[in-house]
Motif scaffolding. Structure first.
Motif, short mmCIF file in Angstrom:
data_model
loop_
_atom_site.label_atom_id
_atom_site.label_comp_id
_atom_site.label_asym_id
_atom_site.label_seq_id
_atom_site.Cartn_x
_atom_site.Cartn_y
_atom_site.Cartn_z
N GLY A 6 0.70 -1.08 -0.14
CA GLY A 6 -0.12 0.12 -0.08
C GLY A 6 0.94 1.19 0.10
N LYS A 7 2.20 1.18 0.14
CA LYS A 7 3.12 2.26 -0.06
C LYS A 7 3.15 2.66 -1.45
CE LYS A 7 5.04 1.06 4.63
NZ LYS A 7 6.12 0.99 5.18
N PRO A 8 3.43 3.86 -1.85
CA PRO A 8 4.07 4.27 -3.06
C PRO A 8 5.15 3.97 -3.47
CG PRO A 8 3.62 6.30 -1.56
CD PRO A 8 3.20 5.28 -0.74
N GLY A 9 5.31 3.39 -4.67
CA GLY A 9 6.77 2.80 -5.28
C GLY A 9 7.37 4.03 -5.79
N ALA A 10 8.46 3.60 -6.40
CA ALA A 10 9.34 4.87 -6.99
C ALA A 10 8.31 5.52 -8.25
CB ALA A 10 10.54 4.24 -7.79
N ALA A 11 7.92 4.75 -9.11
CA ALA A 11 6.73 5.29 -10.04
C ALA A 11 5.88 6.34 -9.44
CB ALA A 11 6.25 4.26 -10.97
N GLY A 12 5.46 6.09 -8.19
CA GLY A 12 4.15 6.81 -7.67
C GLY A 12 4.94 8.20 -7.24
N TRP A 13 6.10 8.29 -6.51
CA TRP A 13 6.87 9.46 -6.03
C TRP A 13 7.12 10.49 -7.49
CZ3 TRP A 13 6.10 10.84 -1.56
CH2 TRP A 13 6.02 9.68 -0.59
N LEU A 14 7.78 9.35 -8.48
CA LEU A 14 7.98 10.11 -9.65
C LEU A 14 6.91 11.00 -10.21
CD1 LEU A 14 10.65 7.84 -11.61
CD2 LEU A 14 10.94 10.21 -10.59
N ALA A 15 5.56 10.35 -10.15
CA ALA A 15 4.30 10.77 -10.76
C ALA A 15 4.04 12.12 -10.07
CB ALA A 15 3.26 9.69 -10.75
N LEU A 16 4.22 12.10 -8.72
CA LEU A 16 3.97 13.23 -7.80
C LEU A 16 4.81 14.28 -7.96
CD1 LEU A 16 2.67 11.20 -4.46
CD2 LEU A 16 1.41 12.62 -6.13
N ALA A 17 6.00 13.85 -8.29
CA ALA A 17 7.10 15.10 -8.52
C ALA A 17 6.89 15.87 -10.08
CB ALA A 17 8.53 14.36 -8.44
N ALA A 18 6.26 15.07 -10.73
CA ALA A 18 6.03 16.05 -12.37
C ALA A 18 5.53 17.26 -12.17
CB ALA A 18 5.62 14.95 -13.11
N ALA A 19 4.05 17.49 -11.74
CA ALA A 19 3.47 18.62 -11.77
C ALA A 19 4.18 19.67 -11.03
CB ALA A 19 2.37 18.12 -11.01
N PRO A 20 4.60 19.62 -9.72
CA PRO A 20 5.37 20.80 -8.85
C PRO A 20 6.64 21.12 -9.81
CG PRO A 20 4.89 18.93 -7.34
CD PRO A 20 4.55 18.31 -8.83
N SER A 21 7.16 20.27 -10.33
CA SER A 21 8.29 20.34 -11.11
C SER A 21 8.07 21.47 -12.43
CB SER A 21 9.25 19.23 -11.69
OG SER A 21 9.50 18.49 -10.41
N PHE A 22 7.07 20.89 -13.00
CA PHE A 22 6.57 21.63 -14.35
C PHE A 22 6.22 23.00 -13.96
CE2 PHE A 22 6.71 17.48 -16.68
CZ PHE A 22 7.36 17.78 -17.40
N ALA A 23 5.40 23.15 -12.84
CA ALA A 23 4.95 24.53 -12.27
C ALA A 23 6.19 25.47 -11.84
CB ALA A 23 3.95 24.52 -11.14
N ALA A 24 7.24 24.75 -11.05
CA ALA A 24 8.36 25.63 -10.72
C ALA A 24 9.12 26.06 -11.93
CB ALA A 24 9.19 24.87 -9.72
N MET A 25 9.31 25.21 -13.22
CA MET A 25 9.79 25.73 -14.29
C MET A 25 9.07 26.76 -15.02
SD MET A 25 11.31 22.09 -15.30
CE MET A 25 11.23 22.09 -17.21
N ALA A 26 7.93 26.82 -14.95
CA ALA A 26 6.88 27.76 -15.61
C ALA A 26 7.28 29.24 -14.74
CB ALA A 26 5.52 27.39 -15.41
N GLY A 27 7.25 29.16 -13.29
CA GLY A 27 7.65 30.25 -12.68
C GLY A 27 8.83 30.71 -13.14
N ILE A 28 9.99 30.13 -13.16
CA ILE A 28 11.30 30.44 -13.44
C ILE A 28 11.42 31.11 -14.74
CG2 ILE A 28 13.58 29.69 -13.87
CD1 ILE A 28 13.31 27.62 -11.45
N THR A 29 10.46 30.48 -15.84
CA THR A 29 10.83 30.89 -17.16
C THR A 29 10.11 32.23 -17.15
OG1 THR A 29 10.64 28.55 -17.81
CG2 THR A 29 10.10 30.25 -19.73
N ALA A 30 8.91 32.45 -16.54
CA ALA A 30 8.09 33.57 -16.48
C ALA A 30 8.65 34.83 -15.79
CB ALA A 30 6.80 33.46 -15.90
N ALA A 31 9.65 34.54 -14.80
CA ALA A 31 10.23 35.55 -14.08
C ALA A 31 11.55 35.92 -14.67
CB ALA A 31 10.59 34.78 -12.49
N SER A 32 12.28 35.05 -15.54
CA SER A 32 13.39 35.53 -16.24
C SER A 32 13.34 35.04 -17.67
CB SER A 32 14.67 35.26 -15.39
OG SER A 32 14.64 33.80 -15.34
N PRO A 33 13.06 35.73 -18.54
CA PRO A 33 12.91 35.32 -19.99
C PRO A 33 14.20 35.29 -20.69
CG PRO A 33 11.96 37.41 -19.77
CD PRO A 33 12.22 36.97 -18.19
N ALA A 34 15.16 35.70 -19.94
CA ALA A 34 16.73 35.66 -20.67
C ALA A 34 17.12 34.24 -20.57
CB ALA A 34 17.52 36.52 -19.83
N LEU A 35 16.70 33.18 -19.78
CA LEU A 35 16.98 32.15 -19.45
C LEU A 35 16.68 31.25 -20.74
CD1 LEU A 35 16.53 31.10 -15.86
CD2 LEU A 35 18.49 31.47 -16.93
#
Length: 79
Positions: A6-35
């Motif tokens: 019943g505990k999340p495996g590696a695939a479960g943790w990776l699935a949970l990590a994707a959305a916050p990672s992409f949201a952070a990348m969107a924030g970084i891209t919007a804050a500094s378009p020079a990147l």
């Protein structure tokens, strides 16, 4: 997404990590378009920022399954 215990495996943790990672990348891209090596447009929501926001949106279902009343769905457990 879960192991037999019943505990999340590696695939479960990776699935949970994707959305916050992409949201952070969107924030970084919007804050500094020079990147992004592109000319800044009139709005901070350029093509790369929108792509990252859409990727975060498409990777939200694992987070939505964590809402109260939403148990993990296994094969054969259809209502």
């Amino acid at each position: 997404m879960t192991t037999p215990t019943g505990k999340p495996g590696a695939a479960g943790w990776l699935a949970l990590a994707a959305a916050p990672s992409f949201a952070a990348m969107a924030g970084i891209t919007a804050a500094s378009p020079a990147l992004c090596l592109s000319d800044p447009g009139p709005l901070p929501l350029d093509g790369m920022t929108m792509m990252y926001l859409l990727m975060a949106l498409f990777h939200l279902p694992p987070w939505l399954r964590l809402l109260p009343g939403q148990g993990p769905t296994r094969k054969g457990d259809r209502p």
